[in-house]
Design an enzyme around this catalytic site. Structure first.
Site, PDB file in Angstrom:
ATOM      1  N   LYS A 260       0.824  -1.225   0.000  1.00  0.00           N
ATOM      2  CA  LYS A 260       0.000   0.000   0.000  1.00  0.00           C
ATOM      3  C   LYS A 260       0.852   1.266   0.000  1.00  0.00           C
ATOM      4  O   LYS A 260       0.430   2.307  -0.492  1.00  0.00           O
ATOM      5  CB  LYS A 260      -0.907   0.002   1.226  1.00  0.00           C
ATOM      6  CG  LYS A 260      -2.145  -0.822   1.024  1.00  0.00           C
ATOM      7  CD  LYS A 260      -3.315  -0.218   1.807  1.00  0.00           C
ATOM      8  CE  LYS A 260      -4.576  -1.015   1.600  1.00  0.00           C
ATOM      9  NZ  LYS A 260      -4.930  -1.824   2.747  1.00  0.00           N
ATOM     10  N   ARG A 261       2.033   1.147   0.591  1.00  0.00           N
ATOM     11  CA  ARG A 261       2.934   2.296   0.629  1.00  0.00           C
ATOM     12  C   ARG A 261       3.171   2.893  -0.760  1.00  0.00           C
ATOM     13  O   ARG A 261       3.453   4.065  -0.922  1.00  0.00           O
ATOM     14  CB  ARG A 261       4.301   1.846   1.161  1.00  0.00           C
ATOM     15  CG  ARG A 261       4.628   2.238   2.547  1.00  0.00           C
ATOM     16  CD  ARG A 261       5.982   1.719   2.966  1.00  0.00           C
ATOM     17  NE  ARG A 261       6.226   0.339   2.578  1.00  0.00           N
ATOM     18  CZ  ARG A 261       7.215  -0.051   1.781  1.00  0.00           C
ATOM     19  NH1 ARG A 261       8.045   0.829   1.283  1.00  0.00           N
ATOM     20  NH2 ARG A 261       7.377  -1.326   1.474  1.00  0.00           N
TER      21      ARG A 261
END
Ligand code: GLU
Length: 536
Positions: A260-261
């Site tokens: 997700k980063r």
């Protein structure tokens, strides 16, 4: 029948504990493409044994994302098949039967060790040199009658696989990584069935793959370390071991595992950002596989005929959103006007510009908060038959009645758009009716720098556009304006830029006269008048 047996059968087996993310989607694409290229069957199996994290909603999200990507499955939820059910929670009897068989062969034994004991063993081993190497086999040799008595007395227990003593290295040929070998003597007796009766992942997956006749297990290499354990289970049950193909990791641009980063990793986020599923499938296919080492544009039908396991790379793949966007542009420009419009429809509906009831000039998107926007978009981007009827009332009629008009927008934007989510903004000016939403910067630069000249330009153009004697056609109108401008010694640029701002609100609109002729004459004139009144 011989044919049936040798037929390729592969599966995609997501756990419905979240959305379909890019890594899962890539696995699905490879399984799908391999099945198609081999004339085999592609099976979708839902691994929903984790009651805490699996939800029906996630199942629906995964199925929807699969349908959006166009990865049709031959067997699985909704379509059924001869070796179903395709949800692990509905296959509990098959796991019990397999355990029964292992018990009767003496290949599984009950283990009564408490969590406290196991924790203490681990702690003690970790403090020593060499560290913890798994379960110590404490319950391996409990005599059968004693074990029976303890079970009958209700003592909590799990069932473990009895890893054969003296088993040589566990070897297999991975279709991607080649010869693999794991020493069996470091494998502890893994748990097959938990104390609540539920099967562990390794046990359920082997039972299912065997019972479903899976010939090739294609999955992420995060499962590589599970494979030798699973082979032990296949052996204990007397099943044939399938071919394994472990897929390389997908990294973000910073070289770390994609997460997700790195921004969106959920497939449906790409749908909501206006990417085309064909581009997405093509791009996912390239994350670890290549057709010939150089071709990047690989349409679905080529993928479905040419995909092969031997061209999967061992090297980690890097997810590059710019490349995906570029590829999406290639696919967009490859759409003919009819297909382009079909993709654009939900985006036009999103902005509320479809249907006679749509209020002129109001872009629905801007009046909604982020969550409402998301919900509305998701409902419009779902397959048509799933879109709530009230969303489409009046709109579909408009789409078919005025299709020709909408199609005129195609050449205006197809070369200028990146992704379809730009459609509501890029085409907004076609839906403003008589009023213009003026971009201040453009107005300052184009209209107010030399207001006299800009005013004169607009007056000249207005006169041409108001004249009944000229056909309402782009070329004729442009030529006439140009001639009139020349006579007044105004360069085309100085003539047309003010007109562009007056019609489309800013300096960077799509082709001007092609846009003008899509609008009713009275609206065009009203826009010019409105802007002149406001600005000068
Ligand atoms: N349910 C597993 C996962 O989502 C599938 C693993 C496998 O393909 O064996 O990771």
């Amino acid at each position: 029948m011989a044919n049936e047996v040798s037929r390729v059968r592969v599966r995609f087996a997501p756990s419905p504990t979240g959305m379909l993310h890019l890594g899962g989607a890539r696995t699905a694409v490879y399984n799908w493409a391999f099945a198609r290229s081999q004339g085999g069957n592609f099976i979708l199996r839902i691994e929903d044994t984790d009651p805490e994290r699996s939800t029906e909603e996630n199942v629906q999200i995964i199925l929807r994302a699969m349908r959006w990507l166009g990865l049709d499955w031959d067997e699985g939820p909704e379509v059924g098949g001869s070796v179903g059910p395709y949800f692990q929670t509905q296959r509990m009897e098959t796991y019990s039967a397999a355990l029964q068989e292992l018990k009767s062969k003496g290949n599984a034994y009950p283990c009564f060790c408490t969590k406290e004991r196991l924790d203490a063993c681990r702690k003690e081993a970790e403090a020593k040199e060499g560290g913890y190497s798994g379960y110590d086999g404490h319950c391996r040799d409990i005599p059968a009658n004693e074990a029976r008595a303890r079970i009958d007395a209700g003592e909590p227990h799990v069932w473990r696989l009895r890893v054969p003593e003296g088993h040589g290295p566990i070897k297999f040929q991975d279709a991607v990584y080649g010869d693999m070998s794991f020493p069996a003597d470091v494998m502890d007796d893994l748990i097959l069935v938990r104390s609540d009766g539920s099967p562990t992942y390794n046990f359920a997956v082997v039972c299912d793959d065997a019972n479903m006749g899976i010939t090739h297990v294609i999955r992420g290499d995060d499962h590589l370390s599970n494979t030798p354990r699973q082979i032990l289970i296949y052996e204990a049950l007397g099943f044939d071991v399938p071919t394994f193909a472990h897929l390389p990791m997908i990294l973000g641009p910073d070289g770390k595992k994609l997460s997700k980063r790195h921004g969106a990793t959920n497939v449906e986020d790409y749908r909501d950002r206006g990417y085309l599923p064909d581009a997405m499938v093509n791009y996912l296919a390239l994350l670890g596989w290549s057709l010939d080492g150089e071709t990047t544009e690989i349409p679905r039908d080529v993928l479905a005929s040419k995909f092969s396991l031997d061209r999967i790379s061992k090297k980690d793949a890097v997810f590059d959103e710019d490349k995906l966007t570029w590829l999406d542009g290639v696919y967009t420009r490859g759409l003919d006007e009819q297909k382009w419009f079909d993709v654009a429809i939900p985006w036009l509906a999103y902005a509320n510009w479809l249907g006679s009831s749509a209020p002129v000039g109001v872009n629905m998107v801007s009046s909604l908060d982020k969550n409402q926007q998301k919900e509305r978009l998701a409902s419009l981007l779902a397959p048509w038959d799933e879109v709530p009827a009230e969303e489409w009332q009046g709109k579909l009629a408009d789409v078919s009645d005025r299709r020709e008009w909408y199609l005129q927008a195609y050449p205006l934007v197809v070369e200028r758009q990146n992704t379809f989510n730009e459609i509501p903004d890029k085409l907004a000016y076609l839906f403003w009716g008589p009023n213009v939403q003026l971009d201040e910067k453009s107005a300052n630069k184009v209209l107010l720098k030399d207001p006299e000249r800009a005013k004169q330009a607009l007056q000249i153009c207005r006169e041409v556009l108001a004249s009944d004697g000229i056909a309402w056609e782009a070329e004729a109108l442009q030529q006439e304006c140009r001639d009139k401008g020349e006579a007044a010694e105004i360069k085309p640029k100085d003539l047309f830029q003010p007109l562009r701002v007056a019609i489309a609100g800013n300096m960077v609109s799509p082709p001007l006269f092609e846009s003008i002729v899509m609008l009713p004459r009275e609206d065009v004139l009203a826009r010019i008048d409105g802007v002149m009144a406001k600005v000068f």
